[in-house]
Motif scaffolding. Structure first.
Motif, PDB file in Angstrom:
ATOM      1  N   LYS A 187       0.835  -1.211   0.000  1.00 34.43           N
ATOM      2  CA  LYS A 187       0.000   0.000   0.000  1.00 34.43           C
ATOM      3  C   LYS A 187       0.864   1.253   0.000  1.00 34.43           C
ATOM      4  CE  LYS A 187      -4.228  -1.679   2.143  1.00 34.43           C
ATOM      5  NZ  LYS A 187      -4.970  -1.759   3.419  1.00 34.43           N
ATOM      6  N   GLU A 188       1.870   1.237   0.865  1.00 30.20           N
ATOM      7  CA  GLU A 188       2.713   2.425   1.018  1.00 30.20           C
ATOM      8  C   GLU A 188       3.451   2.767  -0.279  1.00 30.20           C
ATOM      9  OE1 GLU A 188       4.697   2.521   4.904  1.00 30.20           O
ATOM     10  OE2 GLU A 188       6.309   3.672   3.950  1.00 30.20           O
ATOM     11  N   THR A 189       3.784   1.746  -1.040  1.00 25.42           N
ATOM     12  CA  THR A 189       4.546   1.981  -2.284  1.00 25.42           C
ATOM     13  C   THR A 189       3.660   1.921  -3.523  1.00 25.42           C
ATOM     14  OG1 THR A 189       5.009  -0.372  -2.542  1.00 25.42           O
ATOM     15  CG2 THR A 189       6.606   0.899  -1.271  1.00 25.42           C
ATOM     16  N   GLN A 190       2.370   1.801  -3.319  1.00 28.26           N
ATOM     17  CA  GLN A 190       1.424   1.645  -4.434  1.00 28.26           C
ATOM     18  C   GLN A 190       1.873   0.520  -5.373  1.00 28.26           C
ATOM     19  OE1 GLN A 190       1.648   5.993  -5.122  1.00 28.26           O
ATOM     20  NE2 GLN A 190      -0.597   5.886  -5.119  1.00 28.26           N
ATOM     21  N   ASN A 191       2.110  -0.628  -4.770  1.00 27.57           N
ATOM     22  CA  ASN A 191       2.502  -1.839  -5.527  1.00 27.57           C
ATOM     23  C   ASN A 191       3.756  -1.644  -6.376  1.00 27.57           C
ATOM     24  OD1 ASN A 191       0.296  -3.206  -4.454  1.00 27.57           O
ATOM     25  ND2 ASN A 191      -1.034  -2.693  -6.186  1.00 27.57           N
ATOM     26  N   ARG A 192       4.773  -1.057  -5.773  1.00 27.82           N
ATOM     27  CA  ARG A 192       6.043  -0.858  -6.503  1.00 27.82           C
ATOM     28  C   ARG A 192       6.673  -2.203  -6.853  1.00 27.82           C
ATOM     29  NH1 ARG A 192       9.436   3.083  -3.172  1.00 27.82           N
ATOM     30  NH2 ARG A 192       9.982   1.206  -2.028  1.00 27.82           N
ATOM     31  N   PHE A 193       6.329  -3.227  -6.059  1.00 24.05           N
ATOM     32  CA  PHE A 193       6.815  -4.587  -6.318  1.00 24.05           C
ATOM     33  C   PHE A 193       5.671  -5.550  -6.055  1.00 24.05           C
ATOM     34  CE2 PHE A 193       8.524  -2.721  -2.377  1.00 24.05           C
ATOM     35  CZ  PHE A 193       7.667  -3.306  -1.464  1.00 24.05           C
ATOM     36  N   GLU A 194       5.901  -6.822  -6.350  1.00 24.46           N
ATOM     37  CA  GLU A 194       4.890  -7.835  -6.091  1.00 24.46           C
ATOM     38  C   GLU A 194       5.386  -8.708  -4.946  1.00 24.46           C
ATOM     39  OE1 GLU A 194       2.388 -11.138  -8.690  1.00 24.46           O
ATOM     40  OE2 GLU A 194       4.561 -11.047  -8.845  1.00 24.46           O
ATOM     41  N   ASN A 246       9.676  -2.995   6.862  1.00 22.52           N
ATOM     42  CA  ASN A 246      11.026  -2.470   6.653  1.00 22.52           C
ATOM     43  C   ASN A 246      11.969  -3.525   6.085  1.00 22.52           C
ATOM     44  OD1 ASN A 246      10.656   0.216   7.334  1.00 22.52           O
ATOM     45  ND2 ASN A 246      10.900  -0.179   9.532  1.00 22.52           N
ATOM     46  N   MET A 247      11.755  -4.771   6.479  1.00 19.55           N
ATOM     47  CA  MET A 247      12.581  -5.860   5.964  1.00 19.55           C
ATOM     48  C   MET A 247      12.375  -6.012   4.459  1.00 19.55           C
ATOM     49  SD  MET A 247      13.038  -9.625   7.586  1.00 19.55           S
ATOM     50  CE  MET A 247      11.328 -10.100   7.701  1.00 19.55           C
ATOM     51  N   ILE A 248      11.134  -5.873   4.028  1.00 21.49           N
ATOM     52  CA  ILE A 248      10.829  -5.970   2.590  1.00 21.49           C
ATOM     53  C   ILE A 248      11.471  -4.806   1.826  1.00 21.49           C
ATOM     54  CG2 ILE A 248       8.939  -5.864   0.897  1.00 21.49           C
ATOM     55  CD1 ILE A 248       7.218  -7.343   3.092  1.00 21.49           C
ATOM     56  N   PHE A 249      11.394  -3.611   2.419  1.00 20.75           N
ATOM     57  CA  PHE A 249      12.025  -2.447   1.774  1.00 20.75           C
ATOM     58  C   PHE A 249      13.538  -2.642   1.644  1.00 20.75           C
ATOM     59  CE2 PHE A 249       8.457   0.594   3.329  1.00 20.75           C
ATOM     60  CZ  PHE A 249       7.648   0.168   2.284  1.00 20.75           C
ATOM     61  N   LYS A 250      14.139  -3.200   2.680  1.00 21.00           N
ATOM     62  CA  LYS A 250      15.599  -3.430   2.642  1.00 21.00           C
ATOM     63  C   LYS A 250      15.947  -4.424   1.539  1.00 21.00           C
ATOM     64  CE  LYS A 250      17.027  -0.938   6.126  1.00 21.00           C
ATOM     65  NZ  LYS A 250      17.769   0.290   5.869  1.00 21.00           N
ATOM     66  N   ALA A 251      15.117  -5.460   1.414  1.00 24.04           N
ATOM     67  CA  ALA A 251      15.371  -6.474   0.387  1.00 24.04           C
ATOM     68  C   ALA A 251      15.319  -5.838  -0.999  1.00 24.04           C
ATOM     69  CB  ALA A 251      14.359  -7.610   0.507  1.00 24.04           C
ATOM     70  N   GLU A 252      14.303  -5.018  -1.192  1.00 23.34           N
ATOM     71  CA  GLU A 252      14.176  -4.325  -2.486  1.00 23.34           C
ATOM     72  C   GLU A 252      15.421  -3.476  -2.761  1.00 23.34           C
ATOM     73  OE1 GLU A 252      11.668  -0.952  -2.538  1.00 23.34           O
ATOM     74  OE2 GLU A 252      11.205  -1.077  -4.682  1.00 23.34           O
TER      75      GLU A 252
END
Lengths: 325, 325
Positions: free
Chosen positions: A19-26, A300-306
């Motif tokens: 939601k925060e990234t408007q589906n920037r990734f899947e 935050n873990m998902i953001f770091k991975a990206e």
């Protein structure tokens, strides 16, 4: 299914990230399909870009790290890591069984060429920001070459992820002089000194919270003991404050105020902000979250991975290994 | 001449110890005679039972631990330790160069029969009182047998000095199972398990402040890093509180209150109360004080030395070694 509050926190955090990234990734949710569906119904997941891949086996915290990968071939860790290896996912994150994630990362993804032992780092708060300590428990009985590799990987990670142009690297020992330390550390000192890293020499236990260097290199035996000791400090202080508060009404009021203030002070010791620790040295992006991960920590873990994918951390580690030799 | 505030704090503390006990023992001041006389004039030392033995050489903190004993034969450490070996003193205490005191203790007093490596312990505060950690930095690259000996000495010390009938002994590692740890720790686990000690198995970094055991056994490399890390925690917290206090007037007032309260909370982390750490395993009583020893710390260090003599700690270590084998 990873972590003490799975799947609730995992799914909440992941949906929030979308939601925060408007589906920037899947996001691919890997786990028992029915459980995931059930949990998804409880959050507002409409419009979020996710898929589900069924993985019926659940790894218990009491399972052995390596054995379980053979016994439970359809665990979320094994299935998810295979998706990553096969290029169907760009990164893997989990708040589950650390040992199993570490083993699966090494066994399924394999090691970066030139790396003898992949490593897990830990983030320590410091007076000058965050200090990365490598290794935090993945490797005991290390050889000097392994410590050298930890230094290279830690340096690349902090440069790329924290934006520090030339991260300082210190070797954890019991005195500043190169003659101080155990045999392995003394040999590692020579290797690090001869590398192209910004190696400042030995650092001591007191230098970590001071933030004397950006990267502290140590054996995983020392690193894990230190990490667990540090994690126990806030609990100990709370205990002591509670004890003091019980002595009088004034102390009780002060204790309450102190507790509130301490929460802010100790926030920088919080894993939530860093969103898990990366496994460095494997052929892929794999992050281990804390067992008590909140939705925010998962997000935050998902953001770091990206970020690690986009910054091509592994390519840079490989380049650095060639240069540092 | 030992410590950052010598000879002032040393002499003040020693005279205070004599006054408080009405000369229950005699103190021999060892150091440059004129300097001691000069300092004695500044304190009310009338009637105190002391003597002076001249030792003109002063050891600098930058001197090498072993080399200096050969170069400066008339240092207070060498002269004082010789007095103890020759039976002219029952114990030796110093807040000076730790390495030199350790070396002099081993070289001049010799080792207790059956002890491969004398050790220095460190006291950690815990939720259940004090935890003794051995070794705190004297020995790196330990063999399993050395860790076993640390366990025996730590057990005897805490039984005699803290009055704990059967002290619990834990082996510091990275997991509770006996299969966890590095090679040396896994071997030491077997030795400790087979001993007559109240060995509870492996303990982790988080168990120290919890007070899970009375004695934590580890290699001096790990112990020293942990000790210095722990000593840096209060300074880090003060830094964070100060940082928080700078954000607003309310936080500033709360910061001041917190600082005062924290002083009380952290007192148990204070070396002052324990009055230095004993060197265990040498043929004599030798205690090393903190470089920043206050007069109170010196006084308590002297009391501890007296107690160790009266309780015949070394005789009891020797007996225990025979029983534990």
């Amino acid at each position: 299914m990873g972590g003490d509050f799975a799947p609730a926190n995992v799914i909440m955090g992941a949906v929030e990230a979308l939601k925060e990234t408007q589906n920037r990734f899947e996001i691919i949710f890997v786990g028992p399909e029915a459980v995931i569906h059930d949990q998804l119904r409880r959050v507002q997941a409409n419009g979020a870009a996710f898929r589900i891949v069924d993985a019926p086996d659940v790894i218990d915290m009491h399972d052995g790290a390596t054995a379980v990968l053979k016994q439970k071939k359809n665990s979320s860790i094994a299935v998810g890591m295979n998706l990553h290896r096969d290029g169907k996912a760009d990164a893997f994150v989990s708040a589950g069984h650390s040992g199993a994630v570490m083993s699966a990362s090494t066994l399924i993804l394999g090691r970066i060429e030139g790396i003898g032992r992949p490593t897990i780092g830990a983030f320590f708060p410091s007076e000058r920001g965050v200090t990365l300590l490598v290794d935090a428990g993945a490797n005991v009985d290390c050889k000097p070459q392994h410590l050298f590799e930890f230094g290279v990987m830690g340096s690349i990670y902090t440069r790329q992820m924290f934006g520090i142009p030339s991260p300082t690297v210190g070797l954890l020992s019991i005195g500043e002089e190169s003659s101080k330390g155990n045999d392995v550390v003394k040999e590692a000192h020579k290797l690090l000194e001869g590398s192209g890293l910004n190696f400042v020499g030995n650092v001591e236990g007191r230098d970590i919270l001071k933030g004397a260097v950006n990267v502290v290199v140590c054996d995983g035996f020392v690193g894990n003991i230190l990490l667990k000791f540090a994690e126990s400090v806030p609990g100990f202080l709370k205990f002591k404050v509670k004890q003091a508060a019980a002595t009088s009404a004034l102390m009780s009021v002060m204790g309450l105020m102190m507790k509130n203030m301490m929460r802010g002070v100790l926030r920088s010791m919080d894993y939530e902000e860093y969103g898990g620790v990366p496994i460095l040295g494997v052929n892929g992006i794999s992050i281990i979250g804390h067992g008590k991960s909140t939705p925010k920590a998962i997000k935050n873990m998902i953001f770091k991975a990206e970020e690690m994918v986009l910054k091509n951390i592994n390519g840079k580690i490989q380049e650095a290994l060639v240069l540092a030799k």
